[in-house]
Motif scaffolding. Structure first.
Motif, PDB file in Angstrom:
ATOM      1  N   LEU A 193       2.711  -2.828   7.890  1.00 42.87           N
ATOM      2  CA  LEU A 193       2.400  -2.530   6.499  1.00 42.87           C
ATOM      3  C   LEU A 193       1.259  -1.527   6.448  1.00 42.87           C
ATOM      4  CD1 LEU A 193       2.929  -3.461   3.479  1.00 42.87           C
ATOM      5  CD2 LEU A 193       0.975  -5.011   3.823  1.00 42.87           C
ATOM      6  N   THR A 227      -3.564   0.794  -2.567  1.00 46.17           N
ATOM      7  CA  THR A 227      -3.426   0.476  -3.989  1.00 46.17           C
ATOM      8  C   THR A 227      -4.230   1.424  -4.865  1.00 46.17           C
ATOM      9  OG1 THR A 227      -5.213  -1.137  -3.704  1.00 46.17           O
ATOM     10  CG2 THR A 227      -2.945  -1.968  -3.609  1.00 46.17           C
ATOM     11  N   ASP A 251       4.565  -1.391  -2.138  1.00 41.88           N
ATOM     12  CA  ASP A 251       3.949  -1.427  -0.815  1.00 41.88           C
ATOM     13  C   ASP A 251       4.454  -0.276   0.050  1.00 41.88           C
ATOM     14  OD1 ASP A 251       2.544  -3.684  -1.426  1.00 41.88           O
ATOM     15  OD2 ASP A 251       3.967  -5.073  -0.497  1.00 41.88           O
TER      16      ASP A 251
END
Length: 428
Positions: free
Chosen positions: A44, A63, A125
């Protein structure tokens, strides 16, 4: 988030400027942080490492990233300016994943990762989706012609075990050879103990000496103690004598004496002489090998000496004029010629005709605070240090004084950012 495509390759982003929504530049992208989620899931992408003014690297969460265009990256202004620290299962794409060897799942052999593609899922994501690799050794003779071929493979098209092979210390050193010693030292300081020693052992003696001089005391001792005695002595010889003396002072007496015995006699003599002085005196922090010339030497000769690459700018700013012998401790100290004076006189001019005799040297037993006042009062980069007999024994430069006056752990300290420029916790 706006992007030119659904997939972005990391190497194309490196060095891009990072801006806030108002157009103010935050810094430049240096790496990408990914989280290892085990062999069943691709890593990730959790954030970016951005180098802000002052060479400090900070973390920007994905983010907060609103756009990654061809020429720039835009994020919200809520960025925490604390120095980036790697955590847990995090990996740095450039520092740790580039140049790793992986095994291709189709049985065609091994390959080396040269770039990594990441893309955004519907939930927002980002994750690693593809690898740009260069094929290496082939497991089949029929495929030998495909060696050095480059190709793009999906993350799941390589054996998971291949990803756990760390980037070699040799590769890390080669890919960071252009870093200034202070910046390389910062990267070394942030590594874990095992990795730090692996990378340090790959450095050439001269490069390691330059880097050691920029590290905190604890790191210096750890690295030097990890080397065999012969190599440790060679590295100490490459260091500035004052820095070598400071490092040896941190070692146990037996180890210190062993290293001094292994050093070249002339190098060891300079270091021993510095270690005889009390702490916080000019003699304890001086450089015993400044530029020293006789009064008969010409401006042309002096300029040739200060052009030497190994001289720091501070040492190159002054030529100390003395009677022979010219090795410290010298004959009688006569005065100093500043580099600006050299530029104002013709090449054949003798230094004895232009030497500044009004600027008093400092005693080798003078307090560091007195030396600092001398440098500040006369706007000097370096000042002569003499013994009781008036012989030059060295020079103290402004960086020597700064090293002494700053807190001992200044290299490891983080600058506390203004509250108005930060946005809470790093993972916020």
């Amino acid at each position: 988030m706006s992007t030119n495509s659904t997939r972005v390759f990391v190497a194309r982003l490196l060095g891009l400027d990072v801006f806030d929504p108002l157009g103010d530049r935050l810094g430049r992208l240096r790496d990408v942080v990914v989280l290892d989620r085990g062999p069943a899931k691709p890593p990730l992408v959790v954030g970016l490492v951005v180098e802000v003014p002052g060479k400090k690297r900070v973390f920007v969460p994905m983010t907060r990233v609103t756009s990654m265009e061809a020429g720039q990256i835009i994020c919200t202004g809520l960025v925490n300016l604390r120095r980036f620290e790697q955590r847990g299962a995090e990996m740095l794409v450039v520092a740790e994943m580039f140049d790793r060897r992986v095994i291709l799942a189709d049985g065609s052999g091994s390959a080396t990762i040269e770039d990594i593609g990441m893309e955004q899922a519907r939930n927002g994501d980002w994750y690693v989706s593809q690898l740009f690799v260069r094929r290496g050794h082939s497991m089949s003779p029929l495929r030998s012609l495909r060696r050095n071929e480059t190709l793009i493979v999906d993350w799941n098209e390589v054996y998971q075990g291949g990803r756990n092979e760390p980037q070699s210390a040799t590769t890390f050193v080669a890919s960071h050879e252009d870093l200034k010693p202070a910046d390389f030292a910062e990267a070394l300081h942030e590594m874990n103990d095992k990795r730090r020693l692996e990378v340090a052992s790959e450095l050439q003696d001269e490069r390691l000496a330059d880097v050691l001089q920029e590290l905190p005391d604890d790191d210096q001792v750890q690295i030097l103690s990890s080397l065999d005695l012969e190599r440790a002595a060679d590295v100490l010889e490459e260091m500035d004598p004052d820095d070598a003396a400071d490092l040896l002072a941190e070692l146990p007496e037996e180890q210190k004496e062993q290293l001094l015995q292994l050093m070249e006699p002339e190098e060891a003599e300079d270091v021993r002489r510095l270690m005889e002085y009390e702490e916080n005196t000019a003699g304890s922090i001086m450089t015993p090998v400044p530029v020293i010339l006789p009064p008969e030497a010409t401006v042309a000769e002096a300029l040739a000496h200060v052009r030497r690459e190994e001289l720091t700018p501070a040492l190159a700013s002054a030529i100390f004029v003395c009677r022979p012998p010219l090795e410290t401790p010298t004959g009688r100290y006569l005065g100093v010629v500043h580099i600006q004076q050299l530029l104002r006189y013709p090449p054949p001019e003798a230094l004895g005709n232009i030497v500044d005799t009004d600027l008093e040297p400092v005693s080798d037993h003078a307090a560091v605070s007195e030396v600092a006042r001398m440098l500040a009062t006369y706007n000097l980069n370096a000042v002569a240090v003499v013994n009781d007999a008036g012989r030059l024994v060295g020079a103290v430069t402004v960086d020597d004084v700064l090293d002494q006056l700053l807190p001992e752990d200044w290299r490891a300290q983080e600058e506390e950012p203004p509250q108005s420029m930060t946005g809470g916790a790093r993972r916020g």
